[in-house]
Design a protein around this motif. Sequence first.
Motif, PDB file in Angstrom:
ATOM      1  N   VAL A   1      12.505   5.701  -7.270  1.00  0.00           N
ATOM      2  CA  VAL A   1      12.057   4.920  -8.570  1.00  0.00           C
ATOM      3  C   VAL A   1      11.036   3.858  -8.414  1.00  0.00           C
ATOM      4  CG1 VAL A   1      12.834   3.424 -10.444  1.00  0.00           C
ATOM      5  CG2 VAL A   1      14.406   5.129  -9.322  1.00  0.00           C
ATOM      6  N   GLY A   2      11.163   3.144  -7.422  1.00  0.00           N
ATOM      7  CA  GLY A   2      10.184   2.267  -6.902  1.00  0.00           C
ATOM      8  C   GLY A   2       8.716   2.664  -6.842  1.00  0.00           C
ATOM      9  N   ILE A   3       8.609   3.842  -6.142  1.00  0.00           N
ATOM     10  CA  ILE A   3       7.464   4.625  -5.937  1.00  0.00           C
ATOM     11  C   ILE A   3       6.846   5.140  -7.370  1.00  0.00           C
ATOM     12  CG2 ILE A   3       6.499   6.653  -4.882  1.00  0.00           C
ATOM     13  CD1 ILE A   3       8.391   6.235  -2.501  1.00  0.00           C
ATOM     14  N   ALA A   4       7.729   5.934  -8.066  1.00  0.00           N
ATOM     15  CA  ALA A   4       7.330   6.548  -9.366  1.00  0.00           C
ATOM     16  C   ALA A   4       6.863   5.035 -10.040  1.00  0.00           C
ATOM     17  CB  ALA A   4       8.440   6.923 -10.055  1.00  0.00           C
ATOM     18  N   ARG A   5       7.461   4.164 -10.178  1.00  0.00           N
ATOM     19  CA  ARG A   5       6.729   3.020 -10.925  1.00  0.00           C
ATOM     20  C   ARG A   5       5.452   2.605 -10.636  1.00  0.00           C
ATOM     21  NH1 ARG A   5      10.210  -2.179 -10.511  1.00  0.00           N
ATOM     22  NH2 ARG A   5       9.236  -1.964  -8.178  1.00  0.00           N
ATOM     23  N   ALA A   6       5.039   2.586  -9.296  1.00  0.00           N
ATOM     24  CA  ALA A   6       3.963   2.118  -8.656  1.00  0.00           C
ATOM     25  C   ALA A   6       2.831   3.173  -8.994  1.00  0.00           C
ATOM     26  CB  ALA A   6       4.270   1.968  -7.166  1.00  0.00           C
ATOM     27  N   LEU A   7       3.351   4.508  -9.206  1.00  0.00           N
ATOM     28  CA  LEU A   7       2.325   5.474  -9.475  1.00  0.00           C
ATOM     29  C   LEU A   7       1.872   5.640 -10.961  1.00  0.00           C
ATOM     30  CD1 LEU A   7       3.703   8.379  -7.104  1.00  0.00           C
ATOM     31  CD2 LEU A   7       1.617   6.607  -6.656  1.00  0.00           C
ATOM     32  N   ALA A   8       2.576   4.706 -11.797  1.00  0.00           N
ATOM     33  CA  ALA A   8       2.615   4.813 -13.158  1.00  0.00           C
ATOM     34  C   ALA A   8       1.272   5.010 -13.662  1.00  0.00           C
ATOM     35  CB  ALA A   8       3.657   4.003 -13.966  1.00  0.00           C
ATOM     36  N   SER A   9       0.358   3.897 -13.406  1.00  0.00           N
ATOM     37  CA  SER A   9      -0.971   3.516 -13.729  1.00  0.00           C
ATOM     38  C   SER A   9      -2.108   4.419 -13.215  1.00  0.00           C
ATOM     39  CB  SER A   9      -1.128   1.915 -13.787  1.00  0.00           C
ATOM     40  OG  SER A   9      -1.006   1.529 -12.268  1.00  0.00           O
ATOM     41  N   ASN A  10      -1.623   5.180 -12.348  1.00  0.00           N
ATOM     42  CA  ASN A  10      -2.647   6.249 -11.536  1.00  0.00           C
ATOM     43  C   ASN A  10      -3.372   5.434 -10.487  1.00  0.00           C
ATOM     44  OD1 ASN A  10      -2.353   8.873 -12.671  1.00  0.00           O
ATOM     45  ND2 ASN A  10      -2.758   8.068 -14.585  1.00  0.00           N
ATOM     46  N   PRO A  11      -2.894   4.586  -9.606  1.00  0.00           N
ATOM     47  CA  PRO A  11      -3.538   3.611  -8.919  1.00  0.00           C
ATOM     48  C   PRO A  11      -4.488   4.581  -7.795  1.00  0.00           C
ATOM     49  CG  PRO A  11      -1.305   3.688  -8.233  1.00  0.00           C
ATOM     50  CD  PRO A  11      -1.739   4.523  -9.315  1.00  0.00           C
ATOM     51  N   SER A  12      -5.358   4.139  -7.115  1.00  0.00           N
ATOM     52  CA  SER A  12      -6.050   4.836  -6.190  1.00  0.00           C
ATOM     53  C   SER A  12      -5.600   4.114  -4.758  1.00  0.00           C
ATOM     54  CB  SER A  12      -7.564   4.843  -6.304  1.00  0.00           C
ATOM     55  OG  SER A  12      -7.806   3.335  -6.192  1.00  0.00           O
ATOM     56  N   ILE A  13      -4.989   3.039  -4.729  1.00  0.00           N
ATOM     57  CA  ILE A  13      -4.071   2.499  -3.660  1.00  0.00           C
ATOM     58  C   ILE A  13      -2.958   2.080  -3.729  1.00  0.00           C
ATOM     59  CG2 ILE A  13      -4.578   0.382  -2.181  1.00  0.00           C
ATOM     60  CD1 ILE A  13      -7.397   0.101  -2.922  1.00  0.00           C
ATOM     61  N   LEU A  14      -1.932   2.395  -2.885  1.00  0.00           N
ATOM     62  CA  LEU A  14      -0.710   2.223  -2.833  1.00  0.00           C
ATOM     63  C   LEU A  14      -0.395   1.355  -1.641  1.00  0.00           C
ATOM     64  CD1 LEU A  14       2.034   2.641  -4.083  1.00  0.00           C
ATOM     65  CD2 LEU A  14       2.221   4.748  -2.574  1.00  0.00           C
ATOM     66  N   LEU A  15       0.284   0.252  -1.804  1.00  0.00           N
ATOM     67  CA  LEU A  15       0.869  -0.830  -0.702  1.00  0.00           C
ATOM     68  C   LEU A  15       2.112  -0.791  -0.666  1.00  0.00           C
ATOM     69  CD1 LEU A  15      -1.491  -3.875  -1.968  1.00  0.00           C
ATOM     70  CD2 LEU A  15      -2.301  -1.855  -0.466  1.00  0.00           C
ATOM     71  N   CYS A  16       2.560  -0.518   0.602  1.00  0.00           N
ATOM     72  CA  CYS A  16       3.921  -0.391   0.852  1.00  0.00           C
ATOM     73  C   CYS A  16       4.528  -1.572   1.989  1.00  0.00           C
ATOM     74  CB  CYS A  16       4.340   0.870   1.499  1.00  0.00           C
ATOM     75  SG  CYS A  16       3.671   2.334   0.634  1.00  0.00           S
ATOM     76  N   ASP A  17       5.109  -2.662   1.316  1.00  0.00           N
ATOM     77  CA  ASP A  17       5.758  -3.728   2.162  1.00  0.00           C
ATOM     78  C   ASP A  17       7.183  -3.280   2.803  1.00  0.00           C
ATOM     79  OD1 ASP A  17       5.965  -5.979   3.505  1.00  0.00           O
ATOM     80  OD2 ASP A  17       5.979  -7.369   1.702  1.00  0.00           O
ATOM     81  N   GLU A  18       7.298  -3.013   4.000  1.00  0.00           N
ATOM     82  CA  GLU A  18       8.587  -2.475   4.656  1.00  0.00           C
ATOM     83  C   GLU A  18       9.304  -1.582   3.590  1.00  0.00           C
ATOM     84  OE1 GLU A  18       9.220  -3.485   7.623  1.00  0.00           O
ATOM     85  OE2 GLU A  18       8.246  -5.414   8.104  1.00  0.00           O
TER      86      GLU A  18
END
Length: 347
Positions: free
Chosen positions: A149-166
Amino acid sequence: MIELKNIYKTYTRKGISIEALKGISLKVEKGDIFGVIGYSGAGKSTLIRLVNYLERPTEGQVLVEGKDLGEYNVKELRAAKKNIGMIFQHFNLLESKKVFDNVAIPLVLLKKDKNEIRKRVLELLDFVGLSDKANSYPSELSGGQKQRVGIARALASNPSILLCDEATSALDPQTTRSILQLLKKINAEYNITVMIITHEMSVIQEICNKVAVMEEGRIIEQGSVLEVFGHPQHLTTQNFVKTVIQNSITDSVYKSLKPEPGSRVYKLEYMGSSASEPTLYEMIRAYDVKVNILFANTTEIQETTLATIIIQLKGESSVVDQALSFLRNNGVGVEEVESNVVNYSYN
């Protein structure tokens, strides 16, 4: 895509200054899955929070798409952050809202049309494998499902960068693998650059193509994952690599070896195509030496085979030297274990 130039970050608390980052410089290219690894307190979480300006550097520049975030005004910075998604170790979901509404949060803040929001949220839930959980609450989900769910939320705005903190440290090994494969899929299908902070070398091995190793606020080693795994230079890096690649004999085996005149112990390291060649067999046939294999292991990094063989080599000193030169000339890394002198010569 992302470039950090000579970054320093100092926190001051109760009159005491703590230097969290000390002269950090690194570059993440478009399409990379870039891993940053270090033990607790190394400064890696501070580093990743600089990329979307959740933290501001005390000194240095943070450039995204070639532009210095420090030169943006509030409105411009807000616009730039829309292009950077982030997922967290502990999910950061709103427990009072359903899965659909959690994923929709960035789109609601962007004041998107309801129909557009619905279409995008359902598309993302399908992508992360949670189509049937749209009306569930976070408390009804497993840890792996919450992270999806957190990943889907992070992708919602069509970003070109995805940061993953642990992003996987709170998950069991099987769930971790499934989340990592999802991140790899995101990178491949959406062409999103991924930057991962972790303390687990297995995460780096699984999906990253580049890695930086941090210790006490500094980057002590960086490069392609293949280079760093194949030739770790710093002791801390070597210790991390040992957690996923067994490349040494145990003390008990080493101590059981009988010292004999003309006998020496060597670690042989093969990379890529050299791992499939019968080089050791050819050496034994060509030179009057005796070989006792003490240890052997193979692993795969970025679709490239790394193999380690530890041997006890017996023979006249000049003949042994000739045999070792033969190995080096055929792309084998050779390290004399007893003297701990490394002499790699990959071709």
